[in-house]
Design a protein around this motif. Structure first.
Motif, PDB file in Angstrom:
ATOM      1  N   MET A   1       0.806  -0.922   0.275  1.00 27.46           N
ATOM      2  CA  MET A   1       0.098  -0.142   0.300  1.00 27.46           C
ATOM      3  C   MET A   1       0.790   0.689  -0.041  1.00 27.46           C
ATOM      4  O   MET A   1       2.071   1.300   0.804  1.00 27.46           O
ATOM      5  N   SER A   2       0.722   2.142  -0.817  1.00 26.69           N
ATOM      6  CA  SER A   2       1.459   4.043  -0.994  1.00 26.69           C
ATOM      7  C   SER A   2       1.180   4.229   0.235  1.00 26.69           C
ATOM      8  O   SER A   2       0.264   4.567   1.291  1.00 26.69           O
ATOM      9  N   ARG A   3       2.219   5.414   0.637  1.00 27.07           N
ATOM     10  CA  ARG A   3       1.786   6.255   1.467  1.00 27.07           C
ATOM     11  C   ARG A   3       0.415   6.820   1.809  1.00 27.07           C
ATOM     12  O   ARG A   3       0.199   6.889   2.769  1.00 27.07           O
ATOM     13  N   LYS A   4      -0.048   7.437   0.449  1.00 26.30           N
ATOM     14  CA  LYS A   4      -1.405   7.327   0.682  1.00 26.30           C
ATOM     15  C   LYS A   4      -2.509   7.160   1.365  1.00 26.30           C
ATOM     16  O   LYS A   4      -3.184   7.512   1.718  1.00 26.30           O
ATOM     17  N   GLY A   5      -2.578   5.518   0.480  1.00 30.63           N
ATOM     18  CA  GLY A   5      -2.858   4.874   0.714  1.00 30.63           C
ATOM     19  C   GLY A   5      -3.036   4.642   2.570  1.00 30.63           C
ATOM     20  O   GLY A   5      -4.506   4.591   2.799  1.00 30.63           O
ATOM     21  N   GLU A   6      -1.638   3.700   2.699  1.00 30.74           N
ATOM     22  CA  GLU A   6      -1.686   4.384   4.479  1.00 30.74           C
ATOM     23  C   GLU A   6      -2.253   5.774   4.664  1.00 30.74           C
ATOM     24  O   GLU A   6      -3.137   5.031   6.630  1.00 30.74           O
ATOM     25  N   VAL A   7      -2.036   6.367   5.009  1.00 31.18           N
ATOM     26  CA  VAL A   7      -2.361   7.885   5.223  1.00 31.18           C
ATOM     27  C   VAL A   7      -4.198   7.621   5.209  1.00 31.18           C
ATOM     28  O   VAL A   7      -4.935   8.091   6.318  1.00 31.18           O
ATOM     29  N   ILE A   8      -4.885   7.097   4.450  1.00 32.75           N
ATOM     30  CA  ILE A   8      -6.426   7.602   4.213  1.00 32.75           C
ATOM     31  C   ILE A   8      -6.835   6.065   4.830  1.00 32.75           C
ATOM     32  O   ILE A   8      -7.627   6.685   5.535  1.00 32.75           O
ATOM     33  N   ALA A   9      -6.401   4.935   4.489  1.00 31.32           N
ATOM     34  CA  ALA A   9      -6.736   4.281   5.262  1.00 31.32           C
ATOM     35  C   ALA A   9      -6.435   4.401   6.841  1.00 31.32           C
ATOM     36  O   ALA A   9      -7.937   4.293   7.669  1.00 31.32           O
ATOM     37  N   MET A  10      -5.611   4.470   7.732  1.00 26.47           N
ATOM     38  CA  MET A  10      -5.952   5.867   9.118  1.00 26.47           C
ATOM     39  C   MET A  10      -6.818   6.694   9.269  1.00 26.47           C
ATOM     40  O   MET A  10      -7.495   6.523  10.521  1.00 26.47           O
ATOM     41  N   ARG A  11      -7.588   7.587   8.448  1.00 31.10           N
ATOM     42  CA  ARG A  11      -8.142   8.301   8.234  1.00 31.10           C
ATOM     43  C   ARG A  11      -9.359   7.700   8.530  1.00 31.10           C
ATOM     44  O   ARG A  11     -10.099   8.088  10.076  1.00 31.10           O
ATOM     45  N   ASP A  12      -9.759   6.794   7.709  1.00 26.72           N
ATOM     46  CA  ASP A  12     -10.877   5.302   8.291  1.00 26.72           C
ATOM     47  C   ASP A  12     -11.464   5.423   9.004  1.00 26.72           C
ATOM     48  O   ASP A  12     -12.317   4.765   9.433  1.00 26.72           O
ATOM     49  N   ARG A  13     -10.086   4.313   9.506  1.00 30.14           N
ATOM     50  CA  ARG A  13      -9.943   3.885  11.124  1.00 30.14           C
ATOM     51  C   ARG A  13     -10.482   4.580  12.396  1.00 30.14           C
ATOM     52  O   ARG A  13     -11.745   4.548  12.698  1.00 30.14           O
ATOM     53  N   THR A  14     -10.218   5.387  11.929  1.00 32.54           N
ATOM     54  CA  THR A  14     -10.439   7.174  12.799  1.00 32.54           C
ATOM     55  C   THR A  14     -11.427   7.089  12.753  1.00 32.54           C
ATOM     56  O   THR A  14     -12.426   7.554  14.179  1.00 32.54           O
ATOM     57  N   HIS A  15     -12.583   7.297  11.804  1.00 32.64           N
ATOM     58  CA  HIS A  15     -13.526   8.134  11.098  1.00 32.64           C
ATOM     59  C   HIS A  15     -14.886   6.745  12.038  1.00 32.64           C
ATOM     60  O   HIS A  15     -15.484   7.728  12.330  1.00 32.64           O
ATOM     61  N   THR A  16     -13.874   5.678  10.903  1.00 36.33           N
ATOM     62  CA  THR A  16     -15.201   4.399  11.897  1.00 36.33           C
ATOM     63  C   THR A  16     -14.834   4.551  13.313  1.00 36.33           C
ATOM     64  O   THR A  16     -16.395   4.038  13.669  1.00 36.33           O
ATOM     65  N   LEU A  17     -13.806   4.812  14.216  1.00 31.43           N
ATOM     66  CA  LEU A  17     -14.243   4.678  15.786  1.00 31.43           C
ATOM     67  C   LEU A  17     -15.245   5.703  15.798  1.00 31.43           C
ATOM     68  O   LEU A  17     -16.208   5.892  16.581  1.00 31.43           O
ATOM     69  N   LYS A  18     -14.611   7.450  15.265  1.00 30.67           N
ATOM     70  CA  LYS A  18     -15.435   7.922  15.902  1.00 30.67           C
ATOM     71  C   LYS A  18     -17.472   7.795  15.253  1.00 30.67           C
ATOM     72  O   LYS A  18     -17.955   7.705  16.191  1.00 30.67           O
ATOM     73  N   PHE A  19     -17.482   7.343  13.936  1.00 28.22           N
ATOM     74  CA  PHE A  19     -18.528   6.619  13.777  1.00 28.22           C
ATOM     75  C   PHE A  19     -19.372   5.748  14.866  1.00 28.22           C
ATOM     76  O   PHE A  19     -20.091   6.092  16.331  1.00 28.22           O
ATOM     77  N   LEU A  20     -18.873   4.664  15.362  1.00 27.19           N
ATOM     78  CA  LEU A  20     -19.361   3.819  15.867  1.00 27.19           C
ATOM     79  C   LEU A  20     -19.439   4.394  17.682  1.00 27.19           C
ATOM     80  O   LEU A  20     -20.427   4.617  18.837  1.00 27.19           O
ATOM     81  N   VAL A  21     -18.490   4.861  18.325  1.00 26.12           N
ATOM     82  CA  VAL A  21     -18.813   6.101  19.502  1.00 26.12           C
ATOM     83  C   VAL A  21     -20.076   7.490  18.934  1.00 26.12           C
ATOM     84  O   VAL A  21     -21.090   7.182  20.565  1.00 26.12           O
TER      85      VAL A  21
END
Length: 615
Positions: A1-21
């Motif tokens: 996965m590219s650096r940009k892809g990793e950043v997007i994935a990390m952002r989406d993981r954070t948004h997912t946790l925020k969504f759940l909370v």
């Protein structure tokens, strides 16, 4: 996965946790109080048990009187009882809230599916997203319930390790070094485990899907005939054995890494236990430690190793479940495709429906199914759209109904682009009967009303006109008879013709200005099909009516016929005109004509002809 892809994935993981909370907070704010209270109690309980045990041993070694010792034992037992009772209460309360939230989210997923714009439900990507979102809710240990439980495990294990190492460091600073070594080794092992699990996940999904399909197929009564008549039992067993062998091949390397992890933890535990024993004995001999404290350090080594292993495992599981849960986040955050704001009021009278240069390509398809299509339908017109299978007839109707959005071009109502209307208002213009009829497990009456307010006069008029009155005349419960026998054992089993009468009544009750019959008669014999079309035509006076079919029972009743070929109008005219041209329509009609000329009838199937079972 590219650096940009990793950043997007990390952002989406954070948004997912925020969504759940956020979802949890909106559903039940009290959950968080019990959640953190549970964490505190689960950290305190083992420490309380350890230190009171050491305290009691210390009292015994001082030879205190039996009465005093008994009182302290009773006090310790009382404290344990209170702690365990409180833990049990909190745990059952959390579980109740967690189950309720799980059910709530399960309902939301299906409610969202009913609200989503139809284009978001079309194609393999849409099916995969819904499937992945549903898998998050398969059971309480899956992504949604699992991540809630695992986040607590992560916090409990981390705080416990910090407490234990702080105490052990007082015995020897070497424990800090051993802790770093143990964590580093476990992280390396977990890295390879997670890499393997991520690579194997598609294989597990594929294997599970095949197992589920096999179980579903074997439970389908329609398959039972073929299994017996074609002696398929041995074949099915071979398929099952192969799937099981595939599963074992997938999990074999995963189990290997689990064994490596277990051996590594055991080795580190032996080293740390040996150090604790050595240091404790040395300090006891030097008179720097009470013998009873030996139990504290010896126990804390085991507890720390266990908590550290739990922390690493729970963290790895947490991140995997977070990644799975992203599907749920994506599912609930899909952007609307169609317009939901009323920029124009729906006209009371439909004068024209026009396709202007309309092109549409299905997701993942290589070429358009409808290509630069033009057609104008006039008020009260009876139009037949015919053609071979795959010509684009149903797609054309879905574009007109507002279920699909053109890639290019416009669909106009009275000269106004369809996108100017709120899609919910636009849907009220149409009363369709589709070729794939699904029935909900309601009564006949509820199926006709379909949630609309009951108008007794109109209901009985539609009930009689559609022929449903004759269908239910002999039933003891009349129109209160349940349907879909697969779900309700006392329900009525509808034949093909009865099903069409029911769907006709449903469409008529909606009282929409545009009626659409989209190939619903494929399972009927030609004479029954012709009867259905004639009834539908009789009820379409004063309305625009469209008849879509690759069979030509409807065409002679229509004022105009469109013969569709590869998404284009190949021929257009009345039945008489097209027969005189002797083109594609003529040849199709002649091929089918003997059914209608000879009035050949076929016996009505005794098989289950209804589809559905949706609850």
């Amino acid at each position: 996965m590219s650096r940009k892809g990793e950043v997007i994935a990390m952002r989406d993981r954070t948004h997912t946790l925020k969504f759940l909370v956020t979802r949890l907070w909106q559903f039940d704010q009290c959950f968080f109080f019990y959640y953190f209270l549970d964490i505190v109690l689960r950290i305190m309980t083992p420490l309380y048990q350890l230190f009171v045990s050491v305290h009691l041993i210390s009292i015994l070694m001082k030879e205190s009187d039996l009465l005093s010792f008994s009182k302290q034992v009773l006090g310790v037992i009382g404290g344990l009882i209170v702690l365990e009772a409180l833990k049990t209460f909190v745990l059952t309360t959390i579980e109740k809230h967690r189950v309720s939230f799980h059910i709530h989210m399960f309902n939301d997923v299906f409610a969202e599916r009913a609200r989503l714009d139809y284009p978001l439900l079309v194609g393999s990507d849409a099916a995969k997203l819904f499937d992945n979102a549903s898998r998050c809710l398969d059971h309480s240990e899956e992504a949604l319930g699992g991540i809630i439980a695992n986040s607590a495990e992560v916090m409990i294990a981390l705080l416990s390790v910090l407490i234990y190492i702080n105490v052990l460091a007082q015995l020897s600073s070497i424990f800090l070094l051993l802790l770093v070594v143990m964590i580093s080794g476990l992280l390396v092992i977990k890295h390879f485990q997670n890499k393997l699990l991520k690579a194997n996940r598609p294989l597990h999904v594929k294997n599970n899907t095949k197992f589920s399909y096999l179980n579903h197929t074997m439970g389908d009564q329609r398959v039972a005939k073929d299994v017996r008549l074609y002696s398929m039992s041995a074949w099915f067993k071979d398929i099952f054995d192969q799937l099981w062998a595939d599963y074992e091949r997938i999990v074999r390397p995963e189990n290997k890494w689990k064994r490596i992890e277990g051996l590594y933890v055991m080795g580190m535990l032996v080293i740390m236990m040996g150090l604790a024993y050595h240091q404790s004995v040395q300090e006891i001999r030097a008179g720097q430690m009470e013998p009873s404290n030996f139990l504290i350090y010896a126990s804390l080594v085991t507890m720390m190793a266990s908590s550290l292993t739990n922390f690493i495992n729970a963290s790895a599981t947490f991140f995997l479940q977070n990644e799975k849960l992203m599907a749920l986040y994506y599912y609930f955050n899909q952007r609307p495709v169609l317009n939901h704001q009323p920029h124009e009021a729906i006209p009371q009278e439909i004068k024209t429906i026009e396709f202007r240069n309309v092109t549409y390509t299905y997701p993942n398809a290589n070429r358009p199914i409808i290509n630069n299509f033009n057609l104008k339908i006039h008020a009260n017109e009876k139009l037949a759209i015919v053609g071979e299978n795959g010509a684009g007839k149903t797609t054309l109707i879905k574009l007109m109904l507002g279920l699909l959005k053109p890639d290019h071009g416009e669909v106009l109502i009275n000269g106004i682009d369809r996108s100017k209307f709120a899609i919910e208002d636009y849907y009220r213009l149409f009363a369709p009967v589709f070729q794939d009829n699904y029935l909900f497990t309601f009564t006949i009456k509820d199926t006709i009303l379909q949630g609309y307010e009951e108008d007794s006069l109109r209901y009985h008029q539609v009930f009689n006109q559609s022929g449903m009155a004759k269908v239910v005349a002999s039933l003891p419960h009349g129109d209160q008879t349940a349907i879909v026998r697969e779900v309700n054992s006392e329900g009525m089993q509808l034949s093909g013709g009865q099903l069409q009468k029911l769907k006709l009544a449903q469409a008529l009750y909606k009282k929409a200005p545009i009626l659409v019959l989209d190939e619903p008669t494929a399972a009927l014999d030609p004479i029954s099909e012709s009867e259905v079309y004639q009834n539908y035509l009789a009820f379409s006076k004063g309305k625009i009516a469209l008849f879509i079919s690759h069979r030509l029972a409807s065409t002679q009743f229509c004022e105009r016929i469109i013969y569709l070929h590869k998404g284009q109008v190949a021929e257009e005219g009345s039945h008489k005109d097209l027969m005189q041209e002797k083109g594609a329509y003529y040849h199709m009609f002649e091929t089918q004509a003997y059914y209608y000329r000879e009035k050949i009838t076929e016996p009505e199937s005794e098989e289950l002809s209804e589809q559905g079972g949706l609850i």
